[in-house]
Design an enzyme around this catalytic site. Sequence first.
Site, PDB file in Angstrom:
ATOM      1  N   LYS A 102       0.836  -1.201   0.000  1.00  0.00           N
ATOM      2  CA  LYS A 102       0.000   0.000   0.000  1.00  0.00           C
ATOM      3  C   LYS A 102       0.872   1.253   0.000  1.00  0.00           C
ATOM      4  CE  LYS A 102      -0.316  -0.073   5.056  1.00  0.00           C
ATOM      5  NZ  LYS A 102      -1.202  -0.117   6.223  1.00  0.00           N
ATOM      6  N   TYR A 129      16.679  30.452   7.667  1.00  0.00           N
ATOM      7  CA  TYR A 129      15.551  31.134   8.299  1.00  0.00           C
ATOM      8  C   TYR A 129      15.697  31.155   9.815  1.00  0.00           C
ATOM      9  CZ  TYR A 129      12.998  31.087   3.870  1.00  0.00           C
ATOM     10  OH  TYR A 129      12.612  31.299   2.569  1.00  0.00           O
TER      11      TYR A 129
END
Length: 354
Positions: A42, A250
Amino acid sequence: MNDAEVLPQNRPVARIDLTAIVNNCQVVRGLATGSRIMAVVKADAYGHGLPQVARAIAPWVDALAVARVAEAVELRKSDIGCDIVVLQGFTSRSELADCAVNHFLPVVHTETQIRLMKEEPELPVWIKVDTGMHRLGLTSSRLQDVSPVLNVVGVMSHLANSDQHDHPMNKAQLSELLSCARGLGCPLSIANSGAVLSLPECHLDWVRPGIMLFGASADGREESRIREAMSLTAPVLSLQSLRVGDSVGYGSTWKASEACRIAVVGVGYADGYPREIDGGEVQTAAGRRPIVGRVSMDMLTILLREEDHLDVGDQVTLWGDGLSIREVVAWAGTVPYTLMTGLTGRVHREYIEP
């Protein structure tokens, strides 16, 4: 020298070793010698590529399993002809019809699905029983009522704590499944990857390995019997020289305590590399180097040593050779599933064929 010669492909690359995945299937076969294998692929085979992985392992397993009907349809369109089990079953009449037309084996776990089955009463199905996880499944008492009116080919449940082999719920859930299915004569399945590795009493008729096929354990601990199948690399985009006090990235969360050099690497959280990394490292040709500053959307930065000879275009390993995904999981405070399945479409995938 132009940019195309230095950096022909500015993109992260996930290299998938299909040979390792086949090896891990063979490990499952050796551990669960009396069981059939339902390989769980999956979520795009846990981020490794659904059709590619399915084609590689189909000869080595007895069935494939996915979560949703759409995933099963993708497998059939890729000419995968083996049995395909749909673990969440169908959610509508159209999905039930897809199961019938494509000969999928849906898992029935709700009363709504039982009612819809009147339209396809001969369709073979698995039944899921809730033995204590309280996620999907019919009640144990309902199993005996439902079985005579459906074409049941197996009964399954799911262990909530198989990553802790001595957890008391493992024994309780196994006992509940054996008890409620007594007398039905159906094949039984409860073993996921953790149980395949550590709980042989849970192997029963079918085992359902998932994460272990791709070289990781459910809890991120080292497991020497299986091989990691994915490596993630990205190119160096830029080299910068910093002075004492210069900050990086940042928030200016990291500052140089001395004159140094950094390399900017072309991978970030938009590619699936976790922004939450704390104290992480990457593998370069010169060895391990620490990540400094925040991981941004498209880039991260690493601190180099004075003697390092890294150039623009050189590849850096985020996980893979020399740097296990287990370590990255620990730095990010997560589990292997999230890193594997979190890689985005910007990451190019290459395959090493078995």
